[in-house]
Design an enzyme around this catalytic site. Sequence first.
Site, PDB file in Angstrom:
ATOM      1  N   HIS A 159      54.354 -44.576 -14.517  1.00 38.90           N
ATOM      2  CA  HIS A 159      54.868 -43.733 -15.615  1.00 38.90           C
ATOM      3  C   HIS A 159      56.278 -44.140 -16.004  1.00 38.90           C
ATOM      4  O   HIS A 159      56.983 -43.384 -16.651  1.00 38.90           O
ATOM      5  CB  HIS A 159      54.815 -42.261 -15.196  1.00 38.90           C
ATOM      6  CG  HIS A 159      53.432 -41.793 -14.897  1.00 38.90           C
ATOM      7  ND1 HIS A 159      52.531 -41.442 -15.864  1.00 38.90           N
ATOM      8  CD2 HIS A 159      52.768 -41.682 -13.724  1.00 38.90           C
ATOM      9  CE1 HIS A 159      51.368 -41.111 -15.308  1.00 38.90           C
ATOM     10  NE2 HIS A 159      51.487 -41.244 -14.000  1.00 38.90           N
ATOM     11  N   ARG A 189      86.563 -34.723  17.673  1.00 45.35           N
ATOM     12  CA  ARG A 189      85.231 -34.151  17.904  1.00 45.35           C
ATOM     13  C   ARG A 189      84.997 -32.904  17.069  1.00 45.35           C
ATOM     14  O   ARG A 189      83.871 -32.397  17.007  1.00 45.35           O
ATOM     15  CB  ARG A 189      85.064 -33.817  19.393  1.00 45.35           C
ATOM     16  CG  ARG A 189      85.174 -34.994  20.326  1.00 45.35           C
ATOM     17  CD  ARG A 189      85.438 -34.548  21.776  1.00 45.35           C
ATOM     18  NE  ARG A 189      84.297 -33.907  22.376  1.00 45.35           N
ATOM     19  CZ  ARG A 189      83.349 -34.551  23.061  1.00 45.35           C
ATOM     20  NH1 ARG A 189      83.421 -35.855  23.191  1.00 45.35           N
ATOM     21  NH2 ARG A 189      82.344 -33.911  23.606  1.00 45.35           N
ATOM     22  N   LYS A 220      71.434 -42.140   0.994  1.00 47.00           N
ATOM     23  CA  LYS A 220      72.172 -42.805   2.080  1.00 47.00           C
ATOM     24  C   LYS A 220      72.667 -44.173   1.626  1.00 47.00           C
ATOM     25  O   LYS A 220      73.816 -44.532   1.789  1.00 47.00           O
ATOM     26  CB  LYS A 220      71.296 -42.975   3.324  1.00 47.00           C
ATOM     27  CG  LYS A 220      71.127 -41.772   4.191  1.00 47.00           C
ATOM     28  CD  LYS A 220      72.351 -41.296   4.897  1.00 47.00           C
ATOM     29  CE  LYS A 220      73.192 -40.244   4.284  1.00 47.00           C
ATOM     30  NZ  LYS A 220      72.737 -39.046   3.706  1.00 47.00           N
ATOM     31  N   GLU A 254      75.364 -43.929  -1.289  1.00 44.97           N
ATOM     32  CA  GLU A 254      76.695 -43.349  -1.045  1.00 44.97           C
ATOM     33  C   GLU A 254      77.557 -44.212  -0.130  1.00 44.97           C
ATOM     34  O   GLU A 254      78.767 -44.085  -0.143  1.00 44.97           O
ATOM     35  CB  GLU A 254      76.596 -41.930  -0.498  1.00 44.97           C
ATOM     36  CG  GLU A 254      76.012 -41.766   0.876  1.00 44.97           C
ATOM     37  CD  GLU A 254      76.065 -40.307   1.336  1.00 44.97           C
ATOM     38  OE1 GLU A 254      77.022 -39.598   1.037  1.00 44.97           O
ATOM     39  OE2 GLU A 254      75.102 -39.893   2.009  1.00 44.97           O
ATOM     40  N   CYS A 309      82.235 -29.546  21.963  1.00 49.01           N
ATOM     41  CA  CYS A 309      83.501 -29.115  22.575  1.00 49.01           C
ATOM     42  C   CYS A 309      84.131 -30.296  23.308  1.00 49.01           C
ATOM     43  O   CYS A 309      83.490 -31.290  23.595  1.00 49.01           O
ATOM     44  CB  CYS A 309      83.239 -27.999  23.587  1.00 49.01           C
ATOM     45  SG  CYS A 309      82.447 -26.574  22.871  1.00 49.01           S
ATOM     46  N   TRP A 365      83.979 -26.105  19.912  1.00 49.32           N
ATOM     47  CA  TRP A 365      83.170 -26.195  18.686  1.00 49.32           C
ATOM     48  C   TRP A 365      82.151 -25.084  18.844  1.00 49.32           C
ATOM     49  O   TRP A 365      81.219 -25.193  19.649  1.00 49.32           O
ATOM     50  CB  TRP A 365      82.511 -27.569  18.574  1.00 49.32           C
ATOM     51  CG  TRP A 365      81.486 -27.663  17.489  1.00 49.32           C
ATOM     52  CD1 TRP A 365      80.152 -27.430  17.598  1.00 49.32           C
ATOM     53  CD2 TRP A 365      81.697 -27.991  16.111  1.00 49.32           C
ATOM     54  NE1 TRP A 365      79.520 -27.601  16.390  1.00 49.32           N
ATOM     55  CE2 TRP A 365      80.432 -27.943  15.450  1.00 49.32           C
ATOM     56  CE3 TRP A 365      82.795 -28.332  15.357  1.00 49.32           C
ATOM     57  CZ2 TRP A 365      80.278 -28.215  14.096  1.00 49.32           C
ATOM     58  CZ3 TRP A 365      82.638 -28.616  14.002  1.00 49.32           C
ATOM     59  CH2 TRP A 365      81.406 -28.546  13.381  1.00 49.32           C
ATOM     60  N   ASN A 396      81.181 -27.691  27.878  1.00 54.45           N
ATOM     61  CA  ASN A 396      80.628 -28.304  26.662  1.00 54.45           C
ATOM     62  C   ASN A 396      79.126 -28.348  26.845  1.00 54.45           C
ATOM     63  O   ASN A 396      78.639 -28.889  27.830  1.00 54.45           O
ATOM     64  CB  ASN A 396      81.181 -29.711  26.440  1.00 54.45           C
ATOM     65  CG  ASN A 396      80.520 -30.400  25.240  1.00 54.45           C
ATOM     66  OD1 ASN A 396      80.145 -29.717  24.286  1.00 54.45           O
ATOM     67  ND2 ASN A 396      80.350 -31.704  25.306  1.00 54.45           N
ATOM     68  N   GLY A 397      78.384 -27.755  25.931  1.00 55.77           N
ATOM     69  CA  GLY A 397      76.922 -27.750  26.026  1.00 55.77           C
ATOM     70  C   GLY A 397      76.387 -26.394  25.583  1.00 55.77           C
ATOM     71  O   GLY A 397      77.109 -25.588  25.003  1.00 55.77           O
ATOM     72  N   GLU A 410      66.296 -38.755   0.247  1.00 54.96           N
ATOM     73  CA  GLU A 410      67.420 -38.856   1.206  1.00 54.96           C
ATOM     74  C   GLU A 410      67.732 -40.315   1.500  1.00 54.96           C
ATOM     75  O   GLU A 410      68.891 -40.717   1.574  1.00 54.96           O
ATOM     76  CB  GLU A 410      67.082 -38.095   2.482  1.00 54.96           C
ATOM     77  CG  GLU A 410      68.068 -38.269   3.621  1.00 54.96           C
ATOM     78  CD  GLU A 410      69.493 -37.797   3.294  1.00 54.96           C
ATOM     79  OE1 GLU A 410      69.693 -37.164   2.242  1.00 54.96           O
ATOM     80  OE2 GLU A 410      70.394 -38.108   4.085  1.00 54.96           O
ATOM     81  N   LYS A 415      83.555 -35.071   2.637  1.00 59.76           N
ATOM     82  CA  LYS A 415      82.553 -34.567   3.579  1.00 59.76           C
ATOM     83  C   LYS A 415      82.030 -33.211   3.127  1.00 59.76           C
ATOM     84  O   LYS A 415      80.860 -32.919   3.283  1.00 59.76           O
ATOM     85  CB  LYS A 415      83.146 -34.443   4.980  1.00 59.76           C
ATOM     86  CG  LYS A 415      82.158 -33.985   6.046  1.00 59.76           C
ATOM     87  CD  LYS A 415      80.964 -34.917   6.160  1.00 59.76           C
ATOM     88  CE  LYS A 415      79.903 -34.390   7.079  1.00 59.76           C
ATOM     89  NZ  LYS A 415      78.642 -35.165   6.997  1.00 59.76           N
TER      90      LYS A 415
HETATM   91  C1  AGP Z   1      75.265 -36.376   2.273  1.00 62.60           C
HETATM   92  O1  AGP Z   1      75.310 -37.612   2.974  1.00 62.60           O
HETATM   93  C2  AGP Z   1      76.503 -36.155   1.435  1.00 62.60           C
HETATM   94  N1  AGP Z   1      77.665 -36.237   2.243  1.00 62.60           N
HETATM   95  C3  AGP Z   1      76.424 -34.900   0.568  1.00 62.60           C
HETATM   96  O2  AGP Z   1      75.321 -35.051  -0.292  1.00 62.60           O
HETATM   97  C4  AGP Z   1      76.233 -33.570   1.326  1.00 62.60           C
HETATM   98  O3  AGP Z   1      74.941 -33.532   1.895  1.00 62.60           O
HETATM   99  C5  AGP Z   1      76.346 -32.432   0.315  1.00 62.60           C
HETATM  100  O4  AGP Z   1      77.672 -32.449  -0.194  1.00 62.60           O
HETATM  101  C6  AGP Z   1      76.063 -31.053   0.922  1.00 62.60           C
HETATM  102  O5  AGP Z   1      76.957 -30.797   1.958  1.00 62.60           O
HETATM  103  P1  AGP Z   1      76.686 -29.490   2.869  1.00 62.60           P
HETATM  104  O6  AGP Z   1      75.415 -29.732   3.606  1.00 62.60           O
HETATM  105  O7  AGP Z   1      77.885 -29.410   3.774  1.00 62.60           O
HETATM  106  O8  AGP Z   1      76.573 -28.303   1.965  1.00 62.60           O
END
Ligand code: AGP
Length: 651
Positions: free
Chosen positions: A530, A27, A511, A514, A2, A77, A103-104, A507, A646
């Site tokens: 393999h 935010r 990172k 991307e 928030c 938020w 906020n919290g 993961e 996003k």
């Molecule tokens: C992760 O860094 C990416 N931005 C992407 O893989 C993301 O995790 C994926 O689109 C899922 O998003 P969500 O968790 O909002 O469903």
Amino acid sequence: MCGITGYIGGREALPILIPSLKKLEYRGYDSAGVALSLGGGVWVRKTKGRISALEEKLGAEEGAGRGARAGIGHTRWATHGEPSDLNSHPHTDVSDRIAVVHNGIIENYLALKEWLRSRGVLFRSETDTEVIAHLVNYYGREAETNPGTGLGRPDLLGAVRRTLTRLEGSYALAIISADYPDCIIAARKDSPLIIGVGRGENLVASDVPAILAHTREVLFMEDGELAVLRADQVELFNAQGERVERRPSHVDWDAEAAEKGGFAHFMLKEIHDQPRALSDTLRPRLQWRKSGDDGEAAEIPADINFDEIALDASWARAERIIITACGTAWHAAMVGKYAFEELARLPVEADVASEFRYRNPILDRDDLVIVISQSGETADTLAAMRLAKKKGCRILALTNVVGSTLSREADLVLYTWAGPEIAVASTKAFTTQLMCLYLLALKLGRMRLCLDEAAYLRCLRVLSRIPAQAAELLSRQDVIQRFASRQFNKTKVFFMGRQYDYAVSLENALKLKEISYTHSEAFAAGELKHGPIALVDRSTLIVTAATRASLFDKIISNIKEVSSRGASTLVITWEGETAFAQAADEVFFIPKPAVSGEEEAEAAERPARLTECFSPILSVIPAQLFAYYCSLQRGNDPDKPRNLAKSVTVE
Ligand code: AGP
């Protein structure tokens, strides 16, 4: 998180509060509101939606808020209670003479709500914040200044102080009272709050951007402090109620830098926000007890408190867990798979949502279906959830956005409380998803009697130390920055590990891929021979996660196999595991997931196998930093990687 703002001085307050709130929009929020000291009372206008919706509401009133010289504002938020007009801040007491913005997270708000209800208080919202307004009113009525003279008024400062002693959790607060139109009270614990010191006026805000238009002289409030702002004076008090004298700092950030809290990018800010996010996600779900009888005894976790999802015995009867998600959320699912199998002895299927939704999966009504999505809006994930629901399964959602489509359509919702994640590359959402999955696995493991009380409590104690361990690890980010400056040009980067170290390597590879656009992929270290080893040469970097003690020898052999073929190697492993230093070019040590007393007692030993599966919450952080610094070195914008959004709300 928030956003809070407040103004008191010689100018109209409303035309200052609204632009100030807009500076906090970055935010992330779902509703907004203001409260003004006006006409001997408190004047509140608030609404679900954007600040523009609030402006529309204000614009519809002739002279809205005119004449007010003090007021507070808020962008919400949502954490407790859906986004709605009623749940928006500011919140007021029953007499509408006190207004609060917050906020919290007030962890004990349910107990406080019951306590206040038993004293006749009626609540209007579902939020945790509203209890604060009622408590200030309650204690204000108890303690009048000039009692018996008829000139009395509630002792506002005393009432706020008394209220703060009742609150457990985190807060940044701004409070106004009709009985004290000449001041704003501010207080903070764990959530940031700053004071902008002006000439004949003063401001309070969650963050620097909100006040830069008016002053660059800033008092950064410290934890436990309380402030009284008047037009021409700011009084600062410490947690013991003693006056604090502190000169304001001069802030020369530009507006954009200020939004990132001084970090170069939102991604780096969010990586560093993980200790707070993990603590906010964990602490409200733990019940605590004193470890000894003396007053100084430390608090240790005594149980998990999942009141918000009422995980009843029927969930413990599930014989299988299905987890479905996309991207980073699916990687969290893969790590969770190992945790559920280790701690709850439950078979787990962790499936990419875009595959799950089209393969006509075989589901049983008793399956526990967990759907993970930071945004709660990912198209494939929603489709997968709806398919499972149509087949009669109950859905437990794990999401970061209150009021998201996923949260509204699932049967149960567990929030990650990471606060808004703005960078496209997910970081704090991932680690808080893991924290929630570990808690779920432990709770189910205890309910299914797979964990005895001692093991269960030990795991809780290990989890409770993780936020601090993450902070310690982040303090060594320069080691990773230097490594990235040497390796960022590598054209092939592989990430490997075994079991949940393989899952977190998925993961780690994403990172780097991307945000640095380097071709990177992950594989189970046992798969090296393999196929992947055919790709290994001098142009290769291999990053290994190694935190499964029983497999250290095998991992060291894998590292030697790739080193002997010219690859550069980095290992992320526990402090003290010096054998890796001989095998790899670089080692980044992370804290062991163990209880401190046990660490001293068994310094040479390794933590019992049970808690090893918590390691990915910590081992992912160096990889997040590595990806971030490689992205910078390659001239990219880590916050806005090419071709990516996003939230992927379309197939
Ligand atoms: C992760 O860094 C990416 N931005 C992407 O893989 C993301 O995790 C994926 O689109 C899922 O998003 P969500 O968790 O909002 O469903």
